[in-house]
Design a protein around this motif. Structure first.
Motif, PDB file in Angstrom:
ATOM      1  N   MET A  67       0.865  -1.180   0.000  1.00 42.01           N
ATOM      2  CA  MET A  67       0.000   0.000   0.000  1.00 42.01           C
ATOM      3  C   MET A  67       0.907   1.238   0.000  1.00 42.01           C
ATOM      4  O   MET A  67       1.802   1.362   0.845  1.00 42.01           O
ATOM      5  CB  MET A  67      -0.910   0.003   1.224  1.00 42.01           C
ATOM      6  N   LEU A  68       0.687   2.139  -0.935  1.00 37.67           N
ATOM      7  CA  LEU A  68       1.543   3.306  -1.081  1.00 37.67           C
ATOM      8  C   LEU A  68       0.972   4.525  -0.374  1.00 37.67           C
ATOM      9  O   LEU A  68      -0.244   4.730  -0.362  1.00 37.67           O
ATOM     10  CB  LEU A  68       1.764   3.634  -2.565  1.00 37.67           C
ATOM     11  N   CYS A  69       1.865   5.326   0.188  1.00 38.82           N
ATOM     12  CA  CYS A  69       1.464   6.599   0.818  1.00 38.82           C
ATOM     13  C   CYS A  69       2.001   7.799   0.037  1.00 38.82           C
ATOM     14  O   CYS A  69       1.857   8.939   0.471  1.00 38.82           O
ATOM     15  CB  CYS A  69       1.980   6.654   2.261  1.00 38.82           C
ATOM     16  N   GLY A  70       2.637   7.561  -1.090  1.00 35.67           N
ATOM     17  CA  GLY A  70       3.142   8.636  -1.951  1.00 35.67           C
ATOM     18  C   GLY A  70       2.960   8.258  -3.402  1.00 35.67           C
ATOM     19  O   GLY A  70       2.752   7.085  -3.728  1.00 35.67           O
ATOM     20  N   ASN A  71       3.003   9.227  -4.302  1.00 33.06           N
ATOM     21  CA  ASN A  71       2.827   8.938  -5.732  1.00 33.06           C
ATOM     22  C   ASN A  71       3.792   9.737  -6.624  1.00 33.06           C
ATOM     23  O   ASN A  71       3.552   9.905  -7.808  1.00 33.06           O
ATOM     24  CB  ASN A  71       1.382   9.199  -6.166  1.00 33.06           C
ATOM     25  N   ALA A 109       6.048   3.203  -0.085  1.00 34.04           N
ATOM     26  CA  ALA A 109       5.109   2.373   0.685  1.00 34.04           C
ATOM     27  C   ALA A 109       4.840   2.976   2.057  1.00 34.04           C
ATOM     28  O   ALA A 109       5.696   3.626   2.666  1.00 34.04           O
ATOM     29  CB  ALA A 109       5.671   0.962   0.840  1.00 34.04           C
ATOM     30  N   CYS A 110       3.636   2.767   2.545  1.00 34.52           N
ATOM     31  CA  CYS A 110       3.260   3.237   3.889  1.00 34.52           C
ATOM     32  C   CYS A 110       4.054   2.480   4.946  1.00 34.52           C
ATOM     33  O   CYS A 110       4.383   1.289   4.770  1.00 34.52           O
ATOM     34  CB  CYS A 110       1.758   3.022   4.147  1.00 34.52           C
ATOM     35  N   SER A 159       3.185   1.119   7.553  1.00 33.35           N
ATOM     36  CA  SER A 159       2.470  -0.057   8.083  1.00 33.35           C
ATOM     37  C   SER A 159       2.741  -1.330   7.296  1.00 33.35           C
ATOM     38  O   SER A 159       2.432  -2.431   7.759  1.00 33.35           O
ATOM     39  CB  SER A 159       0.972   0.223   8.101  1.00 33.35           C
ATOM     40  N   ASN A 160       3.313  -1.211   6.078  1.00 33.06           N
ATOM     41  CA  ASN A 160       3.590  -2.397   5.241  1.00 33.06           C
ATOM     42  C   ASN A 160       4.722  -3.222   5.850  1.00 33.06           C
ATOM     43  O   ASN A 160       5.704  -2.686   6.365  1.00 33.06           O
ATOM     44  CB  ASN A 160       3.992  -1.973   3.839  1.00 33.06           C
TER      45      ASN A 160
END
Length: 458
Positions: free
Chosen positions: A431-435, A451-452, A454-455
């Motif tokens: 799950m990504l938190c940036g793009n 990636a977040c 939490s991964n």
């Protein structure tokens, strides 16, 4: 109709000709794209230059594809209609070159000798008419010549040239043909292009006289007229030399020299025109356009040299050995890797927004990593091949047989693709938190950094 091409060393000639044609396509297309993409170059002089480059592509396309096919074929045959069509292209290309250079001489005369009236005279309507004149006049004259030639009855079917031209076809005509009308049309064509020459001489007489009294005009002359004059003299020399040799030249000189004389106007002007103007007319200040053209040239160069080496190995049966097959595989991998980067990068240079989908980013990362790892795998196999060839020469062919070579090639491709495939599948589950990536292309590690927290990346 049978064209004359010698039989020996055809693979080498094929590769050399293909490289030459690709180079002509690349430099002419690059200059055309530069002018089209940079709005500051949408002026009469550059539009005429763009037309000159398009004509170069038109003329060379009338010769090189057929010649390349002939080099790959044991028989060098062309249909009569095909021969007439090629003759039309050759003549109209050469005459259009002269017409466009005449119009460019007139444009330079107006720009330097009549600067206050230049934009009122060379408006869009006048420029459109001059462009139509540059294309339609030679097309009409050459069409009339070729139509008349097509009505002749021929007594021979063999031409001693690399391509078809009208005069050579006329020489094949039976003696009872009446060629009076042909001669009249030919003299009219010559008269038209003598008038073109007089226009050029008149323009330059005024240009030289005007530039004598002004340092600013001398600067303009050196910047724009010298490149034009160089292109003009190059085109006239190659065309006139070929015509004079065709009509009055000796047939006793070496065949290689005869071939060079016949194709020099299909090599020198299409190469010289964009190169001269590309170096001299550096008016553009748009760095994105410059970067786009530079990148396109680089990509075309990579494609050309890799494809040429692949074709050389495929066509020459003496190179069907493990070392060269591995080298061919290395070149294919080079094409695979660069195609994963350059097309997207070129599109980004033309677009104000630089966006890629998540799946597209993963696919590009897969290509980048698998390309690099496959390169290492193939170079390792090539090192093993050289070890066997030098240290175990007596056992080399028994060890490096077709089956073993196939296994090693599969190892070179499948091992990196499998390993990188596993890496990317795992990355795609994060799950990504940036793009936003701070690179020109996607790679696995950069995606993982988005990636977040939490991964679980264990």
């Amino acid at each position: 109709m049978q064209a004359f091409v010698q039989d020996n060393g055809e693979n080498q000639r094929f590769i050399s000709t293909l490289l030459c044609y690709c180079f002509i396509l690349t430099i002419n297309c690059s200059l055309i794209l530069t002018i089209v993409l940079d709005k500051s170059l949408h002026e009469p002089m550059y539009i005429l230059l763009c037309s000159l480059c398009i004509n170069g592509l038109y003329g060379t396309t009338g010769f090189y594809p057929k010649f390349l096919l002939d080099l790959l074929s044991p028989s060098h045959v062309i249909s009569y209609n095909g021969c007439l069509a090629q003759a039309f292209v050759m003549y109209s290309f050469a005459c259009s070159d002269v017409s466009m250079l005449s119009v460019m001489a007139y444009d330079r005369y107006l720009a330097i000798c009549q600067p206050l009236r230049y934009h009122s005279i060379m408006n869009k309507h006048r420029l459109s008419l001059l462009l139509c004149f540059s294309w339609l006049t030679p097309f009409s004259l050459m069409a009339a010549n070729i139509i008349l030639t097509s009505q002749l009855a021929l007594c021979s079917a063999k031409i001693q040239r690399l391509y078809c031209v009208n005069w050579v076809i006329v020489l094949l005509a039976c003696p009872y043909n009446n060629t009076t009308v042909h001669s009249v049309v030919a003299y009219i064509t010559i008269l038209v292009y003598v008038l073109h020459g007089l226009l050029i001489v008149w323009s330059y007489m005024y240009l030289v006289r005007t530039c004598q009294g002004s340092m600013e005009n001398r600067r303009k002359f050196m910047q724009t007229c010298v490149p034009h004059l160089t292109c003009l003299l190059t085109a006239l020399f190659t065309v006139i030399f070929d015509v004079m040799y065709m009509r009055f030249g000796s047939k006793n000189i070496a065949q290689a020299l005869q071939n060079f004389i016949s194709i020099e106007f299909l090599v020198i002007p299409p190469v010289m025109n964009p190169l001269i103007y590309g170096f001299k007319l550096t008016k553009t200040t748009n760095y994105r356009v410059i970067l786009f053209i530079s990148t396109l040239l680089c990509y075309c160069f990579i494609l050309t040299i890799n494809c040429s080496l692949i074709l050389t190995i495929v066509l020459d049966k003496s190179l069907h050995e493990p070392m060269y097959i591995l080298l061919c595989s290395l070149c294919i991998n080079g094409l695979y890797g660069t195609t994963g980067f350059y097309p997207k990068f070129l599109l980004d240079l033309l677009s104000p927004s630089h966006v890629i989908s998540y799946n597209g980013c993963l696919a590009q990362a897969f290509v980048m990593y698998s390309f690099a790892c496959s390169d290492l795998s193939m170079l390792s196999v090539m090192a093993y091949d050289r070890y066997l060839a030098i240290c175990r020469p007596l056992r080399y062919h028994s060890i490096m047989n077709k089956h073993r070579l196939s296994l090693l090639l599969c190892f070179s491709w499948l091992t990196p693709c499998s390993i990188i495939g596993i890496n990317l599948i795992l990355t795609s589950r994060l799950m990504l938190c940036g793009n936003k990536i701070q690179r020109l292309f996607c790679v696995n590690w950069v995606i993982v950094l988005l990636a977040c927290p939490s991964n679980n990346t264990t």
